[in-house]
Design a protein around this motif. Structure first.
Motif, PDB file in Angstrom:
ATOM      1  N   MET A   1      32.310  52.949 128.933  1.00 62.80           N
ATOM      2  CA  MET A   1      33.416  52.530 128.092  1.00 62.80           C
ATOM      3  C   MET A   1      34.678  52.436 128.946  1.00 62.80           C
ATOM      4  O   MET A   1      34.951  53.304 129.754  1.00 62.80           O
ATOM      5  CB  MET A   1      33.590  53.537 126.959  1.00 62.80           C
ATOM      6  CG  MET A   1      34.606  53.144 125.961  1.00 62.80           C
ATOM      7  SD  MET A   1      34.305  54.080 124.444  1.00 62.80           S
ATOM      8  CE  MET A   1      35.151  53.043 123.327  1.00 62.80           C
ATOM      9  N   GLY A   2      35.455  51.393 128.725  1.00 59.46           N
ATOM     10  CA  GLY A   2      36.647  51.155 129.525  1.00 59.46           C
ATOM     11  C   GLY A   2      37.826  52.005 129.087  1.00 59.46           C
ATOM     12  O   GLY A   2      37.852  52.579 128.007  1.00 59.46           O
ATOM     13  N   VAL A   3      38.790  52.049 129.951  1.00 58.12           N
ATOM     14  CA  VAL A   3      40.021  52.774 129.672  1.00 58.12           C
ATOM     15  C   VAL A   3      40.935  51.881 128.843  1.00 58.12           C
ATOM     16  O   VAL A   3      41.086  50.697 129.118  1.00 58.12           O
ATOM     17  CB  VAL A   3      40.724  53.151 131.001  1.00 58.12           C
ATOM     18  CG1 VAL A   3      42.081  53.774 130.748  1.00 58.12           C
ATOM     19  CG2 VAL A   3      39.848  54.078 131.814  1.00 58.12           C
ATOM     20  N   ILE A   4      41.534  52.449 127.815  1.00 63.43           N
ATOM     21  CA  ILE A   4      42.496  51.701 127.011  1.00 63.43           C
ATOM     22  C   ILE A   4      43.854  51.829 127.680  1.00 63.43           C
ATOM     23  O   ILE A   4      44.368  52.933 127.862  1.00 63.43           O
ATOM     24  CB  ILE A   4      42.553  52.220 125.563  1.00 63.43           C
ATOM     25  CG1 ILE A   4      41.221  51.976 124.878  1.00 63.43           C
ATOM     26  CG2 ILE A   4      43.691  51.551 124.800  1.00 63.43           C
ATOM     27  CD1 ILE A   4      41.148  52.519 123.467  1.00 63.43           C
ATOM     28  N   ARG A   5      44.399  50.702 128.047  1.00 62.12           N
ATOM     29  CA  ARG A   5      45.722  50.708 128.677  1.00 62.12           C
ATOM     30  C   ARG A   5      46.788  50.858 127.602  1.00 62.12           C
ATOM     31  O   ARG A   5      46.676  50.313 126.512  1.00 62.12           O
ATOM     32  CB  ARG A   5      45.936  49.407 129.446  1.00 62.12           C
ATOM     33  CG  ARG A   5      45.000  49.302 130.609  1.00 62.12           C
ATOM     34  CD  ARG A   5      45.311  48.088 131.452  1.00 62.12           C
ATOM     35  NE  ARG A   5      44.332  48.000 132.509  1.00 62.12           N
ATOM     36  CZ  ARG A   5      43.755  46.880 132.882  1.00 62.12           C
ATOM     37  NH1 ARG A   5      44.088  45.748 132.328  1.00 62.12           N
ATOM     38  NH2 ARG A   5      42.869  46.882 133.847  1.00 62.12           N
ATOM     39  N   LYS A   6      47.812  51.604 127.949  1.00 62.65           N
ATOM     40  CA  LYS A   6      48.901  51.855 127.012  1.00 62.65           C
ATOM     41  C   LYS A   6      50.223  51.473 127.646  1.00 62.65           C
ATOM     42  O   LYS A   6      50.351  51.451 128.863  1.00 62.65           O
ATOM     43  CB  LYS A   6      48.932  53.337 126.624  1.00 62.65           C
ATOM     44  CG  LYS A   6      47.700  53.801 125.883  1.00 62.65           C
ATOM     45  CD  LYS A   6      47.804  55.265 125.532  1.00 62.65           C
ATOM     46  CE  LYS A   6      46.576  55.727 124.783  1.00 62.65           C
ATOM     47  NZ  LYS A   6      46.674  57.143 124.406  1.00 62.65           N
ATOM     48  N   LEU A   7      51.192  51.191 126.807  1.00 62.16           N
ATOM     49  CA  LEU A   7      52.552  50.929 127.247  1.00 62.16           C
ATOM     50  C   LEU A   7      53.397  52.096 126.782  1.00 62.16           C
ATOM     51  O   LEU A   7      53.617  52.268 125.572  1.00 62.16           O
ATOM     52  CB  LEU A   7      53.071  49.623 126.654  1.00 62.16           C
ATOM     53  CG  LEU A   7      54.524  49.294 126.958  1.00 62.16           C
ATOM     54  CD1 LEU A   7      54.724  49.056 128.456  1.00 62.16           C
ATOM     55  CD2 LEU A   7      54.967  48.085 126.166  1.00 62.16           C
ATOM     56  N   ASN A   8      53.811  52.936 127.725  1.00 57.61           N
ATOM     57  CA  ASN A   8      54.589  54.130 127.378  1.00 57.61           C
ATOM     58  C   ASN A   8      53.927  54.902 126.233  1.00 57.61           C
ATOM     59  O   ASN A   8      54.556  55.245 125.240  1.00 57.61           O
ATOM     60  CB  ASN A   8      56.032  53.761 127.033  1.00 57.61           C
ATOM     61  CG  ASN A   8      56.781  53.254 128.239  1.00 57.61           C
ATOM     62  OD1 ASN A   8      56.555  53.720 129.346  1.00 57.61           O
ATOM     63  ND2 ASN A   8      57.650  52.284 128.037  1.00 57.61           N
ATOM     64  N   ASP A   9      52.624  55.113 126.375  1.00 59.89           N
ATOM     65  CA  ASP A   9      51.802  55.877 125.436  1.00 59.89           C
ATOM     66  C   ASP A   9      51.590  55.179 124.089  1.00 59.89           C
ATOM     67  O   ASP A   9      51.246  55.820 123.101  1.00 59.89           O
ATOM     68  CB  ASP A   9      52.387  57.279 125.226  1.00 59.89           C
ATOM     69  CG  ASP A   9      51.314  58.289 124.862  1.00 59.89           C
ATOM     70  OD1 ASP A   9      50.180  58.174 125.375  1.00 59.89           O
ATOM     71  OD2 ASP A   9      51.596  59.184 124.047  1.00 59.89           O
ATOM     72  N   ASN A  10      51.799  53.866 124.033  1.00 61.66           N
ATOM     73  CA  ASN A  10      51.573  53.104 122.807  1.00 61.66           C
ATOM     74  C   ASN A  10      50.397  52.159 122.987  1.00 61.66           C
ATOM     75  O   ASN A  10      50.320  51.435 123.973  1.00 61.66           O
ATOM     76  CB  ASN A  10      52.823  52.289 122.447  1.00 61.66           C
ATOM     77  CG  ASN A  10      53.972  53.178 122.072  1.00 61.66           C
ATOM     78  OD1 ASN A  10      54.008  53.725 120.984  1.00 61.66           O
ATOM     79  ND2 ASN A  10      54.903  53.356 122.983  1.00 61.66           N
ATOM     80  N   VAL A  11      49.497  52.162 122.000  1.00 66.47           N
ATOM     81  CA  VAL A  11      48.334  51.286 122.039  1.00 66.47           C
ATOM     82  C   VAL A  11      48.707  49.877 121.571  1.00 66.47           C
ATOM     83  O   VAL A  11      48.149  48.898 122.020  1.00 66.47           O
ATOM     84  CB  VAL A  11      47.190  51.861 121.174  1.00 66.47           C
ATOM     85  CG1 VAL A  11      46.008  50.939 121.119  1.00 66.47           C
ATOM     86  CG2 VAL A  11      46.768  53.216 121.707  1.00 66.47           C
ATOM     87  N   ASN A  12      49.649  49.777 120.635  1.00 66.03           N
ATOM     88  CA  ASN A  12      50.161  48.475 120.196  1.00 66.03           C
ATOM     89  C   ASN A  12      51.652  48.637 119.901  1.00 66.03           C
ATOM     90  O   ASN A  12      52.138  49.755 119.778  1.00 66.03           O
ATOM     91  CB  ASN A  12      49.385  47.935 118.985  1.00 66.03           C
ATOM     92  CG  ASN A  12      49.683  48.693 117.707  1.00 66.03           C
ATOM     93  OD1 ASN A  12      50.807  48.685 117.205  1.00 66.03           O
ATOM     94  ND2 ASN A  12      48.678  49.367 117.159  1.00 66.03           N
ATOM     95  N   ILE A  13      52.342  47.514 119.784  1.00 71.29           N
ATOM     96  CA  ILE A  13      53.786  47.601 119.530  1.00 71.29           C
ATOM     97  C   ILE A  13      54.200  46.977 118.194  1.00 71.29           C
ATOM     98  O   ILE A  13      55.368  47.015 117.844  1.00 71.29           O
ATOM     99  CB  ILE A  13      54.611  46.969 120.683  1.00 71.29           C
ATOM    100  CG1 ILE A  13      54.313  45.490 120.859  1.00 71.29           C
ATOM    101  CG2 ILE A  13      54.383  47.743 121.971  1.00 71.29           C
ATOM    102  CD1 ILE A  13      55.223  44.800 121.872  1.00 71.29           C
ATOM    103  N   VAL A  14      53.248  46.430 117.449  1.00 69.76           N
ATOM    104  CA  VAL A  14      53.603  45.784 116.181  1.00 69.76           C
ATOM    105  C   VAL A  14      53.154  46.567 114.948  1.00 69.76           C
ATOM    106  O   VAL A  14      53.515  46.227 113.831  1.00 69.76           O
ATOM    107  CB  VAL A  14      53.055  44.331 116.098  1.00 69.76           C
ATOM    108  CG1 VAL A  14      53.670  43.465 117.179  1.00 69.76           C
ATOM    109  CG2 VAL A  14      51.548  44.301 116.143  1.00 69.76           C
ATOM    110  N   GLY A  15      52.388  47.613 115.136  1.00 69.70           N
ATOM    111  CA  GLY A  15      51.831  48.358 114.006  1.00 69.70           C
ATOM    112  C   GLY A  15      52.874  48.896 113.047  1.00 69.70           C
ATOM    113  O   GLY A  15      52.725  48.797 111.824  1.00 69.70           O
TER     114      GLY A  15
END
Length: 87
Positions: A1-15
């Motif tokens: 299973m791949g690593v989920i990349r995050k942006l400053n500990d965020n998986v998405n920015i629109v949620g």
């Protein structure tokens, strides 16, 4: 299973914007699921919960479907998301 990349500990920015708009329109998560289903995007209540609470990635076609189901522009979904890029 791949690593989920995050942006400053965020998986998405629109949620959080999806949740805010959904609540402003007085739609429940099941209501939004039904609207997405009419667009051909199957999503479960748990998916919407996880997206709104930054626990699930969002595919590009899902973002477009949210925009259509909520009758808002893509720009509206991305309102005030610059804060996710700040340190």
């Amino acid at each position: 299973m791949g690593v989920i990349r995050k942006l400053n500990d965020n998986v998405n920015i629109v949620g959080s914007n999806i949740k805010k708009i959904r609540e402003e329109q007085q739609l429940s998560q099941p209501d939004l699921c039904r609207k997405l289903e009419l667009l051909g995007v199957t999503m479960y209540i748990a998916d919407i919960y996880e997206i709104e609470n930054n626990k699930r990635l969002i595919k590009d076609f899902e973002i477009k479907a949210f925009s259509m189901a909520l009758n808002v522009s893509l720009d509206t979904l991305y309102d005030d998301t610059e804060k996710f890029f700040e340190h």
